[in-house]
Every structure is written in C-alpha cells, then in structure tokens.
Enzyme design. Structure first.
Site, mmCIF file in Angstrom:
data_model
loop_
_atom_site.group_PDB
_atom_site.id
_atom_site.type_symbol
_atom_site.label_atom_id
_atom_site.label_comp_id
_atom_site.label_asym_id
_atom_site.label_seq_id
_atom_site.Cartn_x
_atom_site.Cartn_y
_atom_site.Cartn_z
ATOM 1 N N ARG A 185 0.849 -1.193 0.000
ATOM 2 C CA ARG A 185 0.000 0.000 0.000
ATOM 3 C C ARG A 185 0.889 1.249 0.000
ATOM 4 N NH1 ARG A 185 -5.111 1.769 -1.135
ATOM 5 N NH2 ARG A 185 -6.137 2.833 0.586
ATOM 6 N N THR B 128 -9.884 0.084 -9.324
ATOM 7 C CA THR B 128 -8.941 -0.883 -8.802
ATOM 8 C C THR B 128 -9.004 -2.093 -9.734
ATOM 9 O OG1 THR B 128 -9.400 -0.010 -6.641
ATOM 10 C CG2 THR B 128 -8.608 -2.273 -6.704
ATOM 11 N N THR C 223 -4.070 -0.932 -7.157
ATOM 12 C CA THR C 223 -4.888 0.210 -7.570
ATOM 13 C C THR C 223 -4.082 1.492 -7.668
ATOM 14 O OG1 THR C 223 -6.898 1.448 -6.985
ATOM 15 C CG2 THR C 223 -5.518 0.788 -5.171
ATOM 16 N N SER D 32 -7.778 0.945 3.219
ATOM 17 C CA SER D 32 -8.245 0.426 1.926
ATOM 18 C C SER D 32 -9.449 -0.485 2.123
ATOM 19 C CB SER D 32 -7.092 -0.361 1.287
ATOM 20 O OG SER D 32 -7.538 -1.064 0.160
ATOM 21 N N SER D 33 -10.160 -0.754 1.023
ATOM 22 C CA SER D 33 -11.221 -1.771 1.048
ATOM 23 C C SER D 33 -10.825 -2.999 0.231
ATOM 24 C CB SER D 33 -12.517 -1.193 0.471
ATOM 25 O OG SER D 33 -12.976 -0.126 1.261
ATOM 26 N N GLY E 16 -14.197 -1.841 -6.937
ATOM 27 C CA GLY E 16 -15.497 -1.250 -6.634
ATOM 28 C C GLY E 16 -15.498 -0.411 -5.370
ATOM 29 N N GLY E 17 -14.329 0.105 -4.975
ATOM 30 C CA GLY E 17 -14.275 0.995 -3.816
ATOM 31 C C GLY E 17 -14.844 0.328 -2.591
HETATM 32 N N1 GLY Z 1 -8.441 2.919 -3.368
HETATM 33 C C1 GLY Z 1 -9.503 2.078 -3.009
HETATM 34 C C2 GLY Z 1 -9.191 1.192 -1.876
HETATM 35 O O1 GLY Z 1 -8.023 0.968 -1.586
HETATM 36 O O2 GLY Z 1 -10.099 0.718 -1.230
#
Ligand code: GLY
Length: 565
Positions: free
Chosen positions: A99, A374, A392, A445-446, A466-467
């Site tokens: 990340r 993503t 992403t 993050s998701s 999909g966020g």
């Molecule tokens: N940038 C979207 C996530 O990491 O959830």
C-alpha cells in the site's frame, strides 16, 4: 391485477437473469492444472505463458502485475499500491502489503482550505499521490516466493510497452470518459494522445517512456524506482505539480510482509488481508454474523436473506469507520472484530422482521460511489500455489498525472484517508481519527484479495474492484458459492446489493430485487434504491478438488479473461 410498471419490469428482469446465468456460463474457462484470471486478455496470456514456461503462481502474478501496468493503464500500475495474498502448496500463507504511504510532509488538514472546505487536491494532480508501493511489492514477492528472475517476468511488459498493444473499446471508453481530466496535464497528453487526438479502438498504443522505465527496473530492480532515474523523474513531477513526495520518501518506502487475517465460515477457512486494508476484517466479521443464519434456506435474493445480510453490512461498516486504520499508527482491535463472540454480540439486535435504523448504530459513512478503479487478478499453478492480488491507483487513471519521462500514472490514494472527520471521501466513506492523514501513514483500503479453503485445499481465489463495495461484492460471491451452491459464472455474475450503513439505503443493481422482494424489504423498514451502475467486478477462480477441475469466469461487469490449461 398487474400494474403497468410491474408488467414492463418482469420481462426485463427475466431477460437479465437469463443473460447473467447463460452468457456467463458460455465464457467459463475450465482447466485441470492451472488458471489465471485478470481484467485484461493480454495480461492473462502473459501469466499463463509464465506458468507454461515453468514459473509458479507468484512468478505469474508478478508478470501479470507488470503487464497490466501497460495494457490496463486505468488501474493496472507501477505508480500505485495494493495487497498480494499468497497461499503456497503446503498451505502456508502470507500477505505482501505494498500500500502507498503518505509523504513525510503530509499533514492532517492538508486538503482543507482556509474556509474549512475540502478541496479536491486529494483526487487530482501531484498532491493527491501517496508514495507508490507496487514496484517494491512485486519485486519482494518475486524474491521471497518466486522462482524466476525479474528479467523473465518483466520482459513481456517491456515488449508490450515498446512494441505497443491494440487499444480495445474498454480503454477507448475510459479515455473518452476522463478526457477533460487527462488533458489537464501535459505529460499525460504526451503519452495518451497522438498529435492531440484520442487513441481509439484498434490503434496501437506504444509507451516508450514506460518501456524505458520498465527496462531500468529490469536492470536495476527497485533501486531505480526508489532512488535512481525513475525516482528523480517522480520528484521532478512533484516539483512541477506541487506534490509532496521527496527522494527521501521514495528511499524510505518498504513493503511489509504481514500475517493474513484468518477466519472460518461454516466448514470453510477464509484467508484475507489485514489493515491497512479493511477488507479482511470486514469480510470475516460479516461472515461470522451470517454464519448465525441459514442463509441458504432463506433463499437467494429473498427478502429474508437480503434483509439479514444488509443488517450485517450496516453493523460492519459502522465498525469500519470507527476502528480501522494503519496498524503502525493506531491500535486496531482485530482479535475482537473477527471473533465469533463479537459477531454474536454484534448481531444480537438484528431483528429479522425489522430494519435497525442506521442512526441507532453509529455515525460514520455517507453516500456510495463505485469507481471501476482498482483491479484484481487471481492465479493458481499446477503445484497448488495460489495468489490473489488487488492493486490500484484509486480513481480511474489515478491522479491523472503521468510522470513526465517515466510514462506511468501516479495514484490519488491520499483520498482514501479521511481528510476531514465527518466529511466523506470519493467513496462516501468517512473515517474518524483512526484514518486521519499522518506523515508516512498508509490510508485505509477496502481491497479484499481472499482465498477460501476447505479441508486444507483451495476452493476459491477471488477479489474485486469497486471501492467501498469491494468487500460486499466478495462477500456475495462467497455466499453464492457456499450457501446458494452456484457455479462460478452464476456466483460472479449474479446481481448484487450493498449497504454501507450511512446513508441508510440498501443500494441494488438494476433488476437485482424483484418487485415483491423490494416491497417486503420496505415493509421491514429497509430503504431499497436501484443503482444506475453495477457494483464492483469480481475476478474469481473456483477449484473443485473432488473432480480435480478449475473454473473461472470473468465478471460481465468488467470483462477480462480467464485462461487455464
Ligand atoms: N483505493 C480504493 C481502496 O483501496 O479501497
């Protein structure tokens, strides 16, 4: 009597069901030994060739990651970050967290102007970028768990960048959609427009600067990106655009090897990723709550099952906003959140007949947006090693800024922080101080790369985009397989719904909920609302250890390709 709206609704609903369950089936790839699925056919092919040439799943995953940075520039990247979940053939698992980090000079209120209003610098331009982690993460994965040399796995990407690839309609559409933003940055125009014109389907897109960057990475490894020529180009771009990333930030970037988050669901074991992603904790908390109900017996998309799943989602997303952030900066109560006991307590006030008002749970999350930003890919090799990767640059084309001379987009991952408590980011997610901006911190993050096993054998390798809806998309794919006994094409392509607690709205994809289910949900106090767009896109591999067969089917929402042998 059937009302007019019902009369026109029913045939469309049935039509869509047929499309979902037959068109998907037609594309199912079936193999015996190995499989790669990604959002792009060329990248999938790169991965399969690596496997056929004797590479393992990690070699293939690294090759696919670099290839997507060329042929899927809207999300594939070397300028962003992500998570790789590996489960090896012996059952040992590990997560590589690559990340992005906030630059050292970042500060909590950096996106709030003098009148306390949030500006959009977290979404566009050099100031929106965190320190990229992808190159370090992919190289670390290869060094620790791969068998091939960097040169072997990066060469296909170099060739695609240098010789070009054929622009497909997906990329053409994305360029059209983002044209105005992309045209705001001269370095982006130079790379993504030819003589000022858009690339269109059928054109060959050559990326010479990107090819040179990938060649430097091939020859000098991560050192080039984090302290060599590419690092200098990134810092120059920051100076031009007012960004914060310095040479020191790049030099200090380190991917982190982490323990996966582990849980169980019915007779299955679940492996997923820990903070700074919320994906693993939220997925396991959701599954722990749902395990308390016989979801299968309630029926697929029945008002009973949709109601209970939505109630679970509300509770879990409220916990997300409160407790989750970078574990190097805050104490995340992981053990509690993923425990069966906590799920028992958390679900004790779920009323199967009546919705709990979100306002009576906890404040935290507003609005819902889905960006096809993503990208996820999954690999299994003939030895039984499995890799699940989501990475992403946040928005489509990230910050929209291409590093001049280096040819790749930088992320706008700074928007995943809560820039201002109580004010939503671009996914409508609000965090408290757990996810506030701090120097060198990783934004929450998701991303939810996940592996499901049974009796020690891999069953599902999946994840998605999909966020904020990544987590609920992965969840629904898992329960479609386990509770509703669907095959992979039906499980991935079935319509989905999403509740993230605030607003108190049960969003669903077009035609997801029949009229009677919709009405029943309303009578329970839910607030169903049809979404214009689709939710997320899941790229999953299903393994049937008894038949010794592997299946994969790209999500129709994104396309892509699965290939095995
Ligand atoms: N940038 C979207 C996530 O990491 O959830």
């Amino acid at each position: 009597m059937i009302s007019g709206s019902v009369r026109c609704f029913l045939p469309a609903y049935l039509f869509l069901i047929i499309i979902f369950f037959t068109a998907g089936n037609a594309q199912t790839e079936i193999a015996k030994k190995a499989m790669v699925i990604s959002s792009d056919a060329v990248a999938t092919e790169v991965g399969v060739n690596i496997l056929k040439n004797g590479g393992n799943a990690i070699d293939a995953a690294v090759a696919v990651g670099f290839a997507l940075s060329v042929v899927f520039p809207e999300a594939g990247n070397i300028g962003g970050g992500g998570f790789m979940l590996i489960r090896d053939k012996a059952g040992k698992s590990v997560v590589i967290d690559f990340r992005e980090t906030a630059p050292a000079a970042a500060w909590r209120d950096m996106y709030i102007d003098s009148t306390s209003i949030l500006n959009n610098y977290s979404l566009r331009g050099a100031m929106s970028s965190g320190v990229p982690g992808t190159v370090a993460g992919l190289i670390k994965a290869l060094e620790f768990y791969g068998t091939m040399k960097l040169k072997e796995v990066i060469t296909p990407a170099i060739e695609l960048a240098r010789n070009g690839f054929i622009v497909n309609s997906r990329l053409e559409q994305k360029i059209i959609e983002y044209e105005a933003d992309l045209r705001s940055y001269p370095s982006t125009v130079k790379t993504f427009f030819k003589n000022g014109n858009r690339y269109v389907e059928g054109d060959t897109l050559r990326q010479n600067d990107l090819a040179k960057t990938l060649i430097r990475i091939r020859d000098y490894g991560a050192d080039d990106f984090y302290s060599g020529v590419t690092a200098n180009l990134i810092v120059d771009e920051m100076k031009r655009g007012g960004g914060l990333i310095t040479k020191e930030d790049l030099k200090n970037y380190k991917p982190i090897i982490r323990e996966p988050i582990k849980g169980t669901y019915r007779n299955y074991e679940i492996l997923s990723v820990p903070p700074p992603s919320s994906g693993g904790i939220c997925l396991i908390e959701l599954l722990n709550i749902l395990e308390r109900y016989d979801i299968g017996a309630m029926g697929f998309h029945s008002s009973k099952s949709v109601h209970v799943i939505s109630e679970a989602m509300k509770r879990v997303y409220s916990d997300r906003s409160e407790y989750l952030g970078d574990p190097e900066f805050i104490k995340v109560p992981t053990g509690v959140l993923i425990s069966k006991r906590y799920a028992r307590e958390r679900s004790s006030d779920i009323d199967t007949m009546k919705s709990t008002l979100s306002g009576n749970i906890k404040p935290g999350i507003v609005n819902v947006k889905d960006h096809p930003n993503t990208t996820h890919y999954s690999v299994i090799d003939s030895f039984g090693n499995c890799v699940s990767v989501t990475y992403t640059i946040n928005d489509i084309f990230g910050s929209q800024v291409i590093v001049d001379g280096a040819g790749f987009f930088l992320n706008d991952e700074m928007d995943d922080f809560s820039s201002k408590p109580g004010i939503p980011n671009s996914y409508g997610l609000i965090g408290g101080y757990a996810n506030a901006i701090e120097s060198r911190k990783r934004p929450l993050s998701s991303m939810t790369p996940t592996i499901v096993t049974k009796d020690g054998k891999p069953i599902l390798i999946l994840g998605g985009r999909g966020g904020s809806a990544i987590i609920t998309s992965v969840l629904q794919t898992i329960i479609n397989v386990i509770d509703f006994k669907m095959d992979i094409s039906s499980a991935v392509n079935a319509s989905r719904f999403h509740h993230q607690w605030m607003p108190d709205t049960l969003f669903y994809e077009k035609f997801c909920l029949p009229i009677d289910v919709n009405q029943n949900l309303k009578s329970k106090g839910q607030n169903p609302c049809e979404k214009e767009n689709y939710y997320g896109a899941v790229q999953a591999i299903l393994i049937d250890p008894e038949k010794n067969m592997i299946y994969a089917n790209p999500d129709f929402r994104e396309g892509g390709s699965a290939k095995g042998y």
